[in-house]
Structures are given as C-alpha cells and as structure tokens.
Design an enzyme around this catalytic site. Sequence first.
Site, mmCIF file in Angstrom:
data_model
loop_
_atom_site.group_PDB
_atom_site.id
_atom_site.type_symbol
_atom_site.label_atom_id
_atom_site.label_comp_id
_atom_site.label_asym_id
_atom_site.label_seq_id
_atom_site.Cartn_x
_atom_site.Cartn_y
_atom_site.Cartn_z
ATOM 1 C CG PHE A 1 -0.533 0.908 2.455
ATOM 2 C CD1 PHE A 1 0.380 0.096 3.404
ATOM 3 C CD2 PHE A 1 -1.110 2.008 2.596
ATOM 4 C CE1 PHE A 1 0.735 0.680 4.575
ATOM 5 C CE2 PHE A 1 -0.435 2.745 3.964
ATOM 6 C CZ PHE A 1 0.338 2.024 4.667
ATOM 7 C CE LYS A 2 4.667 1.487 4.774
ATOM 8 N NZ LYS A 2 4.055 0.383 4.962
#
Length: 471
Positions: A111-112
Amino acid sequence: MDYVSTRGEAPVLSFADVLLTGLARDGGLYVPAVWPSFSYSDISALRGETYSAVAHRVMAPFVGDSIEDDALRSMIDDAYATFRHEAVAPLVQIGPNDWILELFHGPTLAFKDVAMQLLARLMDHVLEQRGQRATIVGATSGDTGSAAIDAFKNSQRVDIFILYPDGRVSDVQRRQMTTVAGGSIHALAIDGTFDDCQALVKALFNNFSFRDRVALAGVNSINWARIIAQIVYYVTGAVSLGAPERSVSFTVPTGNFGDILAGYVAKRMGIPIDRLVIATNQNDILRRALDTGRYETTGVEKTQSPSMDIQVSSNFERVLFEASARDGAQIARLMAGLAQSGAFGIDTAVLETVKADFDAATTNEADTATIMRETYDKIGYLADPHTAVGLGAAATRRGNPATPMVTLSTAHPAKFPNAVEAATGVHPALPAFLADLHDRDETMTRLPNDRSAIESFIETRTRAGSDRGAA
Ligand SMILES: *Cc1c(COP(=O)(O)O)cnc(C)c1O
C-alpha cells in the site's frame, strides 16, 4: 492551508514546505491548522468518479495554493497510472457484509505505493519550481523503502538513501530496493532493527547543521503528503459501499499508524466512518495503550508481518494532539517522557476521546497463519500475513452486522511468499512484471548502527546542498 506542529513550537508552514520538511524542528509532526470538510452533497457527488478525480477533490484543500490545480491533477493522474487495476484500490467481497480493500496493485505490491508514487511527483515539482535539490533519507521495515526507491527512480532532483534492518526484510522487499539501478539510489543495510533505523533517521533530522547542509527531506509516514494520499481510498471505499447514506467501518493492519490516521482524517472531513479498528501483530503497543492508558515500549518481536514490527507508532502523536484539544505543550511533555523512560500515561479524558473513534485488537502468530489458511480454504483468497492480522481484528471487533466492515489489504501475498506458503501450502506467484526479480543484480552498502558513519556516507554522495539556497 497552514500547518502547525503537534508540539507547538515549530514555525507555521505551507503545504509545500511541510512536504519537504518531514519532522518539525520541535520534534513534532505537522497537521493542518483546520480540517477541511465535505458536506453530504460533496460526498454524494463523488459517486461514480474515477479514483484520480476523487483523489483530486480530497487532496486539493490540503494542498491549498502551494501547487497549481492543473499540475496537481496531472501528477495525480500519472501517479495512479502506475497501478495495474483501473479502480486503483478495488473492493473484494469476502463475507455477507465484509470486504477487503486491495491496496497492493502498485509497482512494489504494497500500500505504500499509493502515497509514494504521488509524493515523489509532488516533491520533484516543488523542487523544480524552487530550483533546488534534496536528499531523502528514510527508514524502512521493507515496504516504504521499496516503494520510495521505485517512486523516485526517475527523479531529477532527489538523491535517496534508504536504511533497512539487515536480514530483517523479506527477499522480495530487499530485491525491490537493491535491484533498481541509478547513481541517485542508495540502499543501506544497517546492522540493527527497524527501530534502530528509524532512530538514526530521527537523529539525522535533529542534527540541524547536517540537515541543512544536505537539504534533508523525509518520506516516512510522518510526511503529511503521504497521509493525504491515503485518505483517498477510505473515501472511495466508503462511497462504493453507500456513503454518505450509510456508515462504514474499517480495520487497518497498523504499524506506524500512518494508514489508519488517514482514515481518522477522512472521518474528521465528514465521511461517515463508524469504527476504525487498529489491527496489530504481537508488537501491540497501540492495543495495550488503548486497553490500559499506558503507552509503553517493549522490545520488538520478529513476526510474519514484518512491516508492522515496530516499537513506537509515530503518527499516534497526531491523534493524541487532536484528542487533547491541540495542547502542544502537553504532547511535548508526553514525548519527552517517552524519550526518557520509554513510556507515558494517557490522561483519562484523552483516552476516552481516542476510544470514541478507535478500537484495537491483536492477532498472534498462530492465529495469523490460521486465518491465511481458512481464508484460502473457504473462499480461495490468498491474503498476505499483514492482511490476515487485519482479518483477525475485524472478526473480533465486528460490531453491527449491518455496517460494512472493510479490512485494508496492505500487501500482495507474493511480497511475503514464505509465510503465505507455510500457512496455505500455496506458493503465491509474483506478477509477470516482477517475474525476473530474483535474477536481477543487487547493489547495497552495509553500514553500522552509527549516526556519524551514516552522515559521512550521505554527505560524500548526495548532489544536494550546493544550490539549495537558490530560491
Ligand atoms: C507499512 C505497512 C503497514 C503499516 O502501515 P502504517 O502506516 O505504518 O501503520 C502494514 N502493512 C504493510 C504491508 C505495510 O507495508
């Protein structure tokens, strides 16, 4: 939009300055002076819009006049064009009213990427406008570093140094950092834990003369631009499931508290979010803090979900600041206590305010594996171990069955193949675009857990500094 520090002593800054600054000079974190808010009809109007369009609507008030609107919109479009799903953050139904929000369709499978792809473009843009360069230093438990290196690999204005704990990141994570070519990219294997890496980065930022000499900028989850990029998927998720008419709850696998903080901001802006469930692995400082009122560090335990193997959750400071009616002096006292004795007590009224928005639950190692296996056996879905920690917490803090419960899936299973295979018997394949990752050449530098060694390494290699006074 003006930004103020959670410790009340640092100068008020614009969005563009906060973007390049990271940690405030008083050791605090920047937050907006006021929360933008969305009306019922503002939220209704987001229905059916593309992810990029929603992202633009959500982020524009936080950016203010720091960046021209057209430029912002085109950077958002470019950032999310790197994702391999048209919805960017698609929902998958896993139960009668239970959902997974997949945040791993970006270039490094975690998700970064959602925040980092945009952050890199924003930083390059602002540096270009100012005729400056910057040095980025970040600490990573694996995913931030790979996301940052991918996001900045085409940057014209930034040299990037990523500190990761040697031997404590997965092979896939390490290779995503060490196989990207380019003279401006430096993967540093530090002899220590993630918290050691994070402490080193904080120490570099607190060395003001070094910080100024190399024009240090941060990309860790304390960077406010990352938080605003993450608000977007809470909004798209809630709107897809019926907001503004219907409330939605979210469960978030949590480490540094950056991801779930964005959910809290979405709620402050008016998105109808019922519960925000903090899901922790055995490194459960947040769950203990909510249960006992005492925020207390213990050692870091290594788990199957290493991106959440943290000792302190830096972004929790921002929620404490809000919950204490923005009393910067009180926050500064608490954080001084933390620095001195590794703990502080949370005032009862403040704790109750926090609990009005947040629940917390811990999923231990055995249960994490069981959940991966059962999820695969029941519905054929391969969840990565971080997502499984979330599913465990969502199950125990389910609440009203009429309220949709959305668990954020923060990584693709192929990012943590050993844990997934041990639990399910299935080896998750890397997507085709990464299929040759294990054949690529690696480049990294091993360095001791020593601030001055790291400072001199950076100073002799960065190209930032000579022209930094230009604007
Ligand atoms: C970073 C990360 C987390 C934790 O996110 P925070 O913002 O630090 O709370 C959870 N899962 C994965 C896969 C991550 O990379």
